[in-house]
Scaffold this active site. Sequence first.
Site, short mmCIF file in Angstrom:
data_model
loop_
_atom_site.label_atom_id
_atom_site.label_comp_id
_atom_site.label_asym_id
_atom_site.label_seq_id
_atom_site.Cartn_x
_atom_site.Cartn_y
_atom_site.Cartn_z
N GLU A 159 -6.32 1.63 -2.93
CA GLU A 159 -5.36 0.58 -3.26
C GLU A 159 -5.75 -0.01 -4.60
O GLU A 159 -6.86 0.22 -5.10
CB GLU A 159 -5.38 -0.53 -2.20
CG GLU A 159 -6.70 -1.27 -2.11
CD GLU A 159 -6.60 -2.64 -1.44
OE1 GLU A 159 -5.47 -3.16 -1.28
OE2 GLU A 159 -7.64 -3.21 -1.12
N GLU A 178 -9.29 0.81 -6.36
CA GLU A 178 -10.29 1.14 -5.35
C GLU A 178 -10.16 2.59 -4.90
O GLU A 178 -9.05 3.07 -4.64
CB GLU A 178 -10.14 0.22 -4.12
CG GLU A 178 -10.39 -1.25 -4.42
CD GLU A 178 -10.48 -2.11 -3.16
OE1 GLU A 178 -11.18 -3.12 -3.21
OE2 GLU A 178 -9.85 -1.77 -2.13
N PHE A 238 -22.69 -12.03 14.13
CA PHE A 238 -22.08 -12.53 12.91
C PHE A 238 -20.98 -13.56 13.15
O PHE A 238 -20.00 -13.63 12.42
CB PHE A 238 -21.54 -11.38 12.05
CG PHE A 238 -22.61 -10.46 11.58
CD1 PHE A 238 -23.30 -10.69 10.40
CD2 PHE A 238 -22.99 -9.36 12.35
CE1 PHE A 238 -24.32 -9.85 9.99
CE2 PHE A 238 -24.00 -8.51 11.94
CZ PHE A 238 -24.68 -8.76 10.76
N LYS A 249 0.81 -1.22 0.00
CA LYS A 249 0.00 0.00 0.00
C LYS A 249 0.85 1.27 0.00
O LYS A 249 0.49 2.26 -0.65
CB LYS A 249 -0.98 -0.01 1.16
CG LYS A 249 -2.08 -1.05 0.95
CD LYS A 249 -3.24 -0.88 1.88
CE LYS A 249 -4.39 -1.73 1.39
NZ LYS A 249 -4.93 -2.66 2.34
N GLU A 293 -3.15 7.48 7.37
CA GLU A 293 -3.80 8.43 6.45
C GLU A 293 -5.05 9.00 7.10
O GLU A 293 -5.51 8.52 8.13
CB GLU A 293 -4.10 7.77 5.10
CG GLU A 293 -5.09 6.63 5.16
CD GLU A 293 -5.27 5.91 3.82
OE1 GLU A 293 -4.39 5.95 2.94
OE2 GLU A 293 -6.34 5.27 3.67
N ASN A 322 -6.12 -3.72 -6.55
CA ASN A 322 -6.10 -5.17 -6.43
C ASN A 322 -5.73 -5.76 -7.79
O ASN A 322 -6.43 -5.57 -8.77
CB ASN A 322 -7.46 -5.69 -5.96
CG ASN A 322 -7.73 -5.29 -4.52
OD1 ASN A 322 -6.80 -5.25 -3.70
ND2 ASN A 322 -8.96 -4.97 -4.20
N ASN A 366 -15.13 -3.34 7.43
CA ASN A 366 -14.29 -3.11 6.26
C ASN A 366 -14.26 -4.25 5.25
O ASN A 366 -13.39 -4.32 4.39
CB ASN A 366 -12.85 -2.74 6.65
CG ASN A 366 -12.82 -1.54 7.57
OD1 ASN A 366 -13.55 -0.58 7.35
ND2 ASN A 366 -12.00 -1.60 8.59
P1 ADP Z 1 -12.28 -8.15 -2.62
O1 ADP Z 1 -12.46 -6.70 -2.83
O2 ADP Z 1 -12.05 -8.88 -3.91
O3 ADP Z 1 -13.31 -8.76 -1.76
P2 ADP Z 1 -10.50 -8.58 -0.39
O4 ADP Z 1 -9.26 -7.83 -0.11
O5 ADP Z 1 -11.61 -8.38 0.58
O6 ADP Z 1 -10.91 -8.21 -1.85
O7 ADP Z 1 -10.14 -10.12 -0.42
C1 ADP Z 1 -10.49 -10.99 -1.46
C2 ADP Z 1 -10.38 -12.39 -0.97
O8 ADP Z 1 -9.04 -12.66 -0.67
C3 ADP Z 1 -11.19 -12.62 0.28
O9 ADP Z 1 -12.34 -13.36 -0.02
C4 ADP Z 1 -10.29 -13.39 1.18
O10 ADP Z 1 -10.67 -14.74 1.22
C5 ADP Z 1 -8.94 -13.35 0.53
N1 ADP Z 1 -8.01 -12.66 1.41
C6 ADP Z 1 -7.82 -11.34 1.53
N2 ADP Z 1 -6.88 -11.07 2.42
C7 ADP Z 1 -6.45 -12.25 2.89
C8 ADP Z 1 -5.49 -12.65 3.86
N3 ADP Z 1 -4.79 -11.78 4.53
N4 ADP Z 1 -5.31 -13.94 4.09
C9 ADP Z 1 -6.01 -14.84 3.40
N5 ADP Z 1 -6.93 -14.53 2.49
C10 ADP Z 1 -7.17 -13.27 2.23
P1 ADP Z 2 -8.11 -3.95 2.17
O1 ADP Z 2 -6.81 -4.19 1.51
O2 ADP Z 2 -8.24 -4.66 3.46
O3 ADP Z 2 -9.25 -4.14 1.22
P2 ADP Z 2 -8.57 -1.06 1.88
O4 ADP Z 2 -7.51 -0.04 2.00
O5 ADP Z 2 -9.06 -1.37 0.52
O6 ADP Z 2 -8.08 -2.40 2.60
O7 ADP Z 2 -9.78 -0.60 2.80
C1 ADP Z 2 -10.89 -1.43 3.05
C2 ADP Z 2 -12.06 -0.58 3.53
O8 ADP Z 2 -11.71 0.15 4.72
C3 ADP Z 2 -12.50 0.48 2.56
O9 ADP Z 2 -13.40 -0.03 1.61
C4 ADP Z 2 -13.15 1.51 3.47
O10 ADP Z 2 -14.44 1.12 3.83
C5 ADP Z 2 -12.28 1.45 4.70
N1 ADP Z 2 -11.21 2.48 4.64
C6 ADP Z 2 -9.92 2.25 4.33
N2 ADP Z 2 -9.21 3.40 4.36
C7 ADP Z 2 -10.07 4.38 4.71
C8 ADP Z 2 -9.95 5.79 4.92
N3 ADP Z 2 -8.79 6.43 4.80
N4 ADP Z 2 -11.06 6.48 5.27
C9 ADP Z 2 -12.25 5.85 5.41
N5 ADP Z 2 -12.42 4.54 5.23
C10 ADP Z 2 -11.36 3.78 4.87
MG MG Z 3 -9.55 -3.10 -0.54
#
Ligand code: ADP
Ligand code: ADP
Ligand code: MG
Length: 677
Positions: free
Chosen positions: A288, A275, A348, A116, A200, A290, A235
């Site tokens: 970020e 994103e 949950f 990131k 941030e 993906n 999140n």
């Molecule tokens: P998306 O926006 O596609 O849902 P996520 O970051 O939430 O992206 O993760 C996508 C998938 O990757 C999730 O369903 C989860 O199973 C897997 N994943 C994400 N982070 C991890 C992690 N740290 N360890 C194992 N699996 C992960």
């Molecule tokens: P991940 O890799 O786990 O998906 P992200 O950086 O994409 O992490 O963040 C996941 C979620 O967390 C975002 O969709 C948002 O809801 C929340 N989030 C992350 N950063 C921020 C921020 N700076 N301000 C508000 N919400 C945030």
């Molecule tokens: Mg994300």
Amino acid sequence: MIKKILIANRGEIACRIIKTAKKLKIKTVSIYSDSDINAEHVLMSDESYYLGPSEASKSYLNISKIIEICKKAEVDAVHPGYGFLSENPNFVRELTKNKIIFIGPSENAIISMGDKIKSKMIAEKASVNVVPGFIGEINNVNHAKEISKKIGFPVIVKASAGGGGKGMRIVNFEEDVEEAFLRASSEAKNSFADERLFVEKYLVEPRHIEIQIIADNYGNVVSLGERECSIQRRNQKVIEEAPSSFLDETLRRDMSTQAIMLAKEVEYSSAGTVEFIVDKDKNFYFLEMNTRLQVEHPVTEMITGLDLVNEMINVANKKKLSFSQKDIKLNGWAFESRIYAEDPYKGFLPSTGRLTKYSPPSEDKSMDYEIRNDTGVKEGDEISIFYDPMIAKLSTWGKDRKSAIKFMEKALDEFCISGLKNNLSFLSSIYLNPKFVDGKISTAFIEREFKNGFKGLPIKQYKSLFEIIILSVSAENEIRDLNLKKFDKRTSVELFDFFDNKKYISDEYIVRLDNKMFEISKLDGNLHLLDKIYNKLRVHHQIDFQTNLININIYEDDQILLSTFLKLNYCFPYYQIDFRGSSVKGITRDSVNLELSKFMKKVDDEENKNSLICPMPGKLIELFVKVGDQIEVGQNLCIVEAMKMENTLVSSLKGQVKKINFKVNDLLKVDDIIIEF
Ligand code: ADP
Ligand code: ADP
Ligand code: MG
């Protein structure tokens, strides 16, 4: 040309990739761990190979073993799906070394975007708006404090290697920086073996809107529009839609332009997602990227008509994109609901066990609608503790947002899962929420709308429907068990709100028998849902005695009005129905029994209330209370980690802590008594 691929994944995404490969006449190879021997992805593929024990680290994350299988099976390419090795540059490097194509972006693009901090630096260089903050590593608590003050609270402390909503903490006040910093860094170390953090600005109630891009190896990058994923819990995404109700053409174009600029900066190829979070004033900020196929890609496929896996395979075959930006037309509206094995009524908590019943609505597609269900399980399969608790992704498409929502409501009604707890009723309650229907959503939606957790919707709206269903079923029972003549007499129904035990006594009905069809008419009172049609309803139901599930279809003339399942949790005359976010208990009694029931002692069917029992195998990672503490209903008691999730266990009573039987880091079994009150 790719003729044979290995899918380095499991579950729904492995099945989804195999489907496209079959369509393209590409041979498929699957891999499986101990608990996946009979899994759908194994059955669907042309060949399959054993990996090892169920733990992901010993199976789906074992790079050398997977490469060995690739060589043995002589595959040309590997599709990694999402999660597992999909964003692992070492995996790409090893495959390339062995002349196996990785269906995804280059190793370099993954390295640049997987981190990131690094990706924010690159984004800034490419003139992409990034979330305001400090783009760099935070070395210690004091540094974190100093930076946070400079940015201005609230801030968010995040793991640079983070993913899946893990490794982040929101901080509102200076005095909370230390704790947040320490927790986030330990979580990051445990989950990603990388404790680097950054800070941030935390945007309050933003919307999460992401841009899907596809790029070839010749510098062509096309935006396939946005997906809104604001409906999140902790999140993590729960419901996604495309397009977003918040975007106009200008904003869509601006966000797409920035996503494309970023992709070009890292010479991206294949499918990827950029994103963003978007504030109330429509300012958007990069979060970020993906570098893989995203969980929620079906909604993009439904509004663009493209098959993203097919496009990824084309790019991996070094083909040029067969379309340009102007060819992309977003058509209609799509939603995806993530169906999880979890108990929405109990904070949950993840649920494991066998799917004694698994009956999704049938997939269907026409000019006006589409129902799609991406899944990797079938009836009889087990949801284990080893992987993601996602059972299926139910998606619907309609010409506009309202109709897509209506199709989703109906599809959720028809979905039947039994054997483990699931979030179907929680999902239904979101689609029924007027703010959601109006598109008034943000990432704080679930938190705001379900302040004290999910309690089920009040049954009032469907009271009449529940009564009709219960009467229909009880009629069937009486026909079977008693005698037919009884049916000319009036029967009464009592409904209890499952969670409140509030009691509603209904008006009387006349139930008439017509073989297996019942004509039910109401004497007086008003019906809510069924207002217009109560005069001529036919209720048809089928009981599956093995699972105690009843499929209910309500017809008006020959049109099916409603189709759903009701679960018989108790024996006749006791019923429990879950429908559209409501849960009720019902009892049918004739007038004599109704009179007598007034003299019966009330039974308390709540579970053992004097202790906190561990609902799933896992590890105790935090305790919030100590012996002697006074506790309130809904208060957080401890966190148990299971199925890759941290689960907070809450108190269901008001009382005092008498004894705590475990300490932090202890392993817990199902039914272990953690705390006594
Ligand atoms: P998306 O926006 O596609 O849902 P996520 O970051 O939430 O992206 O993760 C996508 C998938 O990757 C999730 O369903 C989860 O199973 C897997 N994943 C994400 N982070 C991890 C992690 N740290 N360890 C194992 N699996 C992960
Ligand atoms: P991940 O890799 O786990 O998906 P992200 O950086 O994409 O992490 O963040 C996941 C979620 O967390 C975002 O969709 C948002 O809801 C929340 N989030 C992350 N950063 C921020 C921020 N700076 N301000 C508000 N919400 C945030
Ligand atoms: Mg994300």
